[in-house]
Design an enzyme around this catalytic site. Sequence first.
Site: not given
Length: 404
Positions: A123, A182
């Site tokens: 991330d 994601d």
Amino acid sequence: MLPLSFVALALSASQVSVVAVAVAPPAELFSPLVQQKVLKTAQSFPSPAQYPQYTDRVEGNWIWFTPDQWTTGFFPATLYAMYERTKLCHRSNVGDASQWLGLARTWSTPEIPLETNTGVGHDVGFLSYPFMNELTVDPNNQTAVQAINAFANHLAGRFSPIVGCTRSWDSADPTDFQVIIDNMMNLEVLFASEKLTGNHTLRDIAISHADKTMVNHIRPDGGSFHVVDYNSTTDAVIRQRTSQGYADNSTWSRGEAWGLYGFANMYQHTKKSDYLQTARRIAKYFISNIPSDGVVPWDFNAPLVPSPRPADSSAAMIAANGLFLLADQEWSVRNVTGAAYYTNAAIKIISDNTKLAWAPSWQSLLSNGTVNNPQHNNLTGIVYGDYYFITAGNELVSRGLASC
Ligand SMILES: *[C@@H]1O[C@H](CO)[C@@H](O)[C@H](O)[C@H]1NC(C)=O
Ligand SMILES: *[C@@H]1O[C@H](CO)[C@@H](O)[C@H](O)[C@H]1NC(C)=O
Ligand SMILES: *[C@@H]1O[C@H](CO)[C@@H](O)[C@H](O)[C@H]1NC(C)=O
Ligand SMILES: *[C@@H]1O[C@H](CO)[C@@H](O)[C@H](O)[C@H]1NC(C)=O
Ligand SMILES: *[C@@H]1O[C@H](CO)[C@@H](O)[C@H](O)[C@H]1NC(C)=O
Ligand SMILES: *[C@@H]1O[C@H](CO)[C@@H](O)[C@H](O)[C@H]1NC(C)=O
Ligand SMILES: *[C@@H]1O[C@H](CO)[C@@H](O)[C@H](O)[C@H]1NC(C)=O
């Protein structure tokens, strides 16, 4: 979420005239409450630093987290988006440009140690948003340059040449190589760093990851698996499953929205037609699986009973931004019909889900966000839902489809 320079590429006056808007964008996008609430949160900067991530379910008050979270970049990026809004809107009701920029920089600063020491795994792409934004304001800001390059190297360091992907989540068994849909969003930092350094390996990694994801995460009907477990020693797909969705074979709506945005973005960077086809397939699934009330559910296959099935307004806003980006790609291949179609679909999603989720008395702009329904975290405000709500408003203004 895109650096401001991409906004500058926005559509010419001729496109504006061909993209006939069938549904009016909701007025809430430019309500004075947007700047009032964001400013109030920005001025309550805790020391030591903490960041808002989601709200409680009843009063809508922000719950604050220490900086090493995947969501930390969204509030600083929201402040850069408000700064951008002052450039797009020639009205005083969006606040003072230098104040927004000052706050954006102040809120970015406590992220700096994360470039070399973070537990967020893949991330780091999300964490780098404020720094990508900063470079559109000051391309010579070396703090931002170094942060982007360090975040990109961190993600590249998670790449397995055997699997062909960057590892999303760490696992107890290192041969269990977990990749989530994601992760498509985090590839942007690789392109940003390539631009700064000329290191094309970063682009190659992004392409390899996207190619593999296209095959193993996206189903023939355009739906998606949340998680694919690969064997890091053999490259075999061990399992296609969910973590945050309803079932292993269901389509978790926020994952679908990340995929839509991510593949449209891959096409933007590479012009590989497979990515455009994939973004179209995902868009088709997303649009055609929204029920007639227009509300984006947390998972497209979650049961309607017990009613109401929790919505996810954040998935709606992410998808709307993805559809705007896809509309740009259609425009780039002279597909005027496609550009108009996706633009209108985006506006309808924003409109229907704002009607549901606009929350004047909450600290967040929107309610009805679902962070993680299997963990019973549903129907809250969410920092990235608000962020993509604001960027959607900016996208509309930059296209001449709304005024602030
Ligand atoms: C450079 O960018 C960083 C990160 O956004 C920010 O904290 C800092 O204030 C900026 N520096 C200057 C001189 O603008
Ligand atoms: C380019 O990036 C890759 C991945 O981070 C790295 O291994 C390589 O050393 C870099 N190349 C140069 C010339 O810096
Ligand atoms: C991956 O494959 C190796 C070799 O066949 C095996 O030993 C290992 O258990 C596998 N890992 C997983 C997570 O299935
Ligand atoms: C998922 O699998 C179950 C059990 O096989 C099946 O009943 C269901 O229809 C499937 N759902 C989807 C969306 O394919
Ligand atoms: C939207 O949020 C409100 C307030 O939390 C809740 O009462 C309502 O059931 C939610 N609707 C959906 C479709 O999630
Ligand atoms: C234009 O976009 C629409 C929607 O994605 C697609 O169905 C159509 O095939 C595209 N047309 C061309 C000429 O590429
Ligand atoms: C939503 O969250 C609440 C409270 O955490 C939980 O009781 C409820 O079961 C969840 N709703 C659904 C449909 O899972």
